[in-house]
Design a protein around this motif. Structure first.
Motif, PDB file in Angstrom:
ATOM      1  N   ASN A 195       0.767  -1.065  -0.132  1.00 36.36           N
ATOM      2  CA  ASN A 195       0.310   0.185  -0.204  1.00 36.36           C
ATOM      3  C   ASN A 195       0.454   1.110  -0.288  1.00 36.36           C
ATOM      4  O   ASN A 195       0.820   2.588  -1.009  1.00 36.36           O
ATOM      5  CB  ASN A 195      -0.352   0.010   1.114  1.00 36.36           C
ATOM      6  N   LEU A 196       2.107   1.477   0.709  1.00 36.38           N
ATOM      7  CA  LEU A 196       2.796   2.108   0.601  1.00 36.38           C
ATOM      8  C   LEU A 196       3.240   2.525  -0.674  1.00 36.38           C
ATOM      9  O   LEU A 196       3.796   3.782  -1.333  1.00 36.38           O
ATOM     10  CB  LEU A 196       4.045   2.236   1.147  1.00 36.38           C
ATOM     11  N   ALA A 197       3.195   1.620  -1.537  1.00 36.64           N
ATOM     12  CA  ALA A 197       4.583   1.762  -2.392  1.00 36.64           C
ATOM     13  C   ALA A 197       2.912   1.977  -3.462  1.00 36.64           C
ATOM     14  O   ALA A 197       3.341   2.427  -5.036  1.00 36.64           O
ATOM     15  CB  ALA A 197       4.683   0.195  -3.384  1.00 36.64           C
ATOM     16  N   ALA A 198       1.500   1.091  -3.624  1.00 32.93           N
ATOM     17  CA  ALA A 198       0.805   1.928  -4.178  1.00 32.93           C
ATOM     18  C   ALA A 198       0.470   3.467  -4.501  1.00 32.93           C
ATOM     19  O   ALA A 198      -0.315   3.808  -5.721  1.00 32.93           O
ATOM     20  CB  ALA A 198      -0.724   1.712  -3.778  1.00 32.93           C
ATOM     21  N   SER A 199       0.330   4.455  -3.204  1.00 28.09           N
ATOM     22  CA  SER A 199       0.913   5.624  -3.095  1.00 28.09           C
ATOM     23  C   SER A 199       1.626   7.053  -4.276  1.00 28.09           C
ATOM     24  O   SER A 199       2.175   6.449  -2.436  1.00 28.09           O
ATOM     25  CB  SER A 199      -0.048   6.064  -1.647  1.00 28.09           C
ATOM     26  N   PRO A 200       1.678   7.542  -4.740  1.00 32.51           N
ATOM     27  CA  PRO A 200       2.760   8.512  -5.001  1.00 32.51           C
ATOM     28  C   PRO A 200       2.535   9.238  -3.808  1.00 32.51           C
ATOM     29  O   PRO A 200       4.184  10.027  -3.579  1.00 32.51           O
ATOM     30  CB  PRO A 200       2.150   9.056  -5.950  1.00 32.51           C
ATOM     31  N   GLU A 201       2.135   9.731  -2.990  1.00 30.73           N
ATOM     32  CA  GLU A 201       2.357  10.384  -1.628  1.00 30.73           C
ATOM     33  C   GLU A 201       2.858   9.617  -0.465  1.00 30.73           C
ATOM     34  O   GLU A 201       3.122  10.559   0.624  1.00 30.73           O
ATOM     35  CB  GLU A 201       0.796  10.695  -0.647  1.00 30.73           C
ATOM     36  N   LEU A 202       3.136   8.950  -0.226  1.00 29.82           N
ATOM     37  CA  LEU A 202       3.510   8.093   0.422  1.00 29.82           C
ATOM     38  C   LEU A 202       5.493   7.457  -0.173  1.00 29.82           C
ATOM     39  O   LEU A 202       5.743   6.547   0.433  1.00 29.82           O
ATOM     40  CB  LEU A 202       2.987   7.108   0.711  1.00 29.82           C
ATOM     41  N   SER A 203       5.793   8.093  -1.078  1.00 30.35           N
ATOM     42  CA  SER A 203       7.278   7.599  -1.881  1.00 30.35           C
ATOM     43  C   SER A 203       8.073   7.905  -1.165  1.00 30.35           C
ATOM     44  O   SER A 203       8.892   6.717  -0.604  1.00 30.35           O
ATOM     45  CB  SER A 203       6.718   7.696  -3.122  1.00 30.35           C
ATOM     46  N   GLN A 204       8.098   9.157  -0.882  1.00 28.01           N
ATOM     47  CA  GLN A 204       9.786   8.844   0.439  1.00 28.01           C
ATOM     48  C   GLN A 204       9.543   8.117   1.336  1.00 28.01           C
ATOM     49  O   GLN A 204      10.616   7.304   1.824  1.00 28.01           O
ATOM     50  CB  GLN A 204       9.203  10.630   0.532  1.00 28.01           C
ATOM     51  N   LEU A 205       8.546   8.281   1.984  1.00 29.32           N
ATOM     52  CA  LEU A 205       8.853   6.855   3.483  1.00 29.32           C
ATOM     53  C   LEU A 205       9.040   5.565   3.099  1.00 29.32           C
ATOM     54  O   LEU A 205      10.122   4.816   3.486  1.00 29.32           O
ATOM     55  CB  LEU A 205       7.030   7.029   4.000  1.00 29.32           C
ATOM     56  N   LEU A 206       8.260   5.100   1.766  1.00 27.81           N
ATOM     57  CA  LEU A 206       8.409   3.904   1.051  1.00 27.81           C
ATOM     58  C   LEU A 206      10.122   3.566   1.109  1.00 27.81           C
ATOM     59  O   LEU A 206      10.845   2.753   1.613  1.00 27.81           O
ATOM     60  CB  LEU A 206       7.854   3.686   0.057  1.00 27.81           C
ATOM     61  N   ALA A 207      10.675   4.545  -0.073  1.00 29.30           N
ATOM     62  CA  ALA A 207      11.881   4.563  -0.072  1.00 29.30           C
ATOM     63  C   ALA A 207      13.020   4.666   0.860  1.00 29.30           C
ATOM     64  O   ALA A 207      13.892   4.040   1.373  1.00 29.30           O
ATOM     65  CB  ALA A 207      12.301   6.028  -1.260  1.00 29.30           C
ATOM     66  N   ALA A 208      12.600   5.108   1.849  1.00 30.61           N
ATOM     67  CA  ALA A 208      13.460   5.343   3.335  1.00 30.61           C
ATOM     68  C   ALA A 208      13.347   3.861   4.300  1.00 30.61           C
ATOM     69  O   ALA A 208      13.838   3.326   4.710  1.00 30.61           O
ATOM     70  CB  ALA A 208      12.077   6.158   4.525  1.00 30.61           C
ATOM     71  N   ALA A 209      12.207   3.518   4.191  1.00 34.78           N
ATOM     72  CA  ALA A 209      12.526   2.508   4.950  1.00 34.78           C
ATOM     73  C   ALA A 209      12.805   0.987   3.380  1.00 34.78           C
ATOM     74  O   ALA A 209      13.642  -0.247   3.932  1.00 34.78           O
ATOM     75  CB  ALA A 209      10.827   1.570   4.973  1.00 34.78           C
ATOM     76  N   GLN A 210      13.230   1.279   2.824  1.00 41.63           N
ATOM     77  CA  GLN A 210      13.770  -0.241   2.128  1.00 41.63           C
ATOM     78  C   GLN A 210      15.237   0.658   2.003  1.00 41.63           C
ATOM     79  O   GLN A 210      16.301  -0.566   1.522  1.00 41.63           O
ATOM     80  CB  GLN A 210      13.571   0.291   0.016  1.00 41.63           C
ATOM     81  N   LYS A 211      15.455   1.601   2.529  1.00 43.33           N
ATOM     82  CA  LYS A 211      17.083   1.192   2.885  1.00 43.33           C
ATOM     83  C   LYS A 211      17.769   1.302   4.246  1.00 43.33           C
ATOM     84  O   LYS A 211      18.286   1.133   4.642  1.00 43.33           O
ATOM     85  CB  LYS A 211      17.549   2.630   3.332  1.00 43.33           C
ATOM     86  N   THR A 212      16.184   0.240   4.868  1.00 42.86           N
ATOM     87  CA  THR A 212      16.618  -0.201   6.058  1.00 42.86           C
ATOM     88  C   THR A 212      16.382  -1.784   6.405  1.00 42.86           C
ATOM     89  O   THR A 212      15.180  -2.124   5.009  1.00 42.86           O
ATOM     90  CB  THR A 212      15.818   0.202   7.227  1.00 42.86           C
TER      91      THR A 212
END
Length: 204
Positions: free
Chosen positions: A73-90
């Protein structure tokens, strides 16, 4: 278990005064972070889950639906892309794709833009992984909490180990002063509440 990490970037403590809240006890004397570990029931009524008639919630022009994981769901929303990108670094991205349950207070992209220039760029560097994990872990509760489960004055223990303070005034919910702009994005393994500020763990 508290995630141990070194102090955040030097500029981040300057923001703590805006986001941190003094710790108080839960009005009922319990830690709400472990009160509900019930998995999502696909047969539950949409009204009880506040999902609307579509069975999903629109965030940033995209429908986030309960058949997807938190990570999906994070990946599905452009509005939450920064959070997803950060989580993918951890390692947290894998957790959000796992069994859960988790409740994520998810800063929008606009919330991340509210940080000082260069703050996130520094945290996204490989050598800042522990700091980034601590920051993101401060937005995650290891249980499943809908908006109707949140109470005024309630404290929630985060994955990072510190507490968040909930305020409920009518239909308005804030967490450490950050407004919940979109509540109850139901996912297979938890709940997302979109917020308008990045939460900063208190310095020790």
């Amino acid at each position: 278990m508290r995630i141990r990490f070194t102090p955040l970037l030097a500029l981040l403590p300057l923001l703590a005064a805006c986001n941190s809240q003094p710790e108080t006890t839960n009005p009922e004397g319990t830690d709400a972070a472990v009160t509900d570990s019930t998995a999502y029931d696909p047969n539950a009524s949409s009204d009880s889950l506040r999902m609307g008639k579509t069975g999903g919630v629109e965030v940033g022009g995209s429908a986030l639906t309960p058949d997807k994981t938190l990570a999906q769901n994070l990946a599905a929303s452009p509005e939450l892309s920064q959070l997803l990108a950060a989580a993918q670094k951890t390692d947290l991205a894998a957790k959000l794709a796992g069994d859960g349950p988790y409740t994520v207070f998810a800063p929008s992209n606009a919330a991340f833009k509210g940080l000082p220039y260069g703050a996130m760029a520094g945290l996204l560097k490989p050598e800042s992984k522990d700091n980034l994990t601590g920051l993101l872990g401060y937005h995650i509760i290891q249980s499943r909490l809908l908006a109707l489960d949140l109470r005024d004055g309630q404290e929630l223990t985060t994955m990072e180990g510190h507490k968040l303070k909930i305020s409920v005034q009518g239909d308005n919910i804030t967490v450490n002063g950050a407004k919940v702009t979109t509540p109850d994005v139901v996912s297979k393994n938890g709940i997302i509440h979109v917020i308008d500020k990045v939460l900063l763990p208190p310095s020790e």
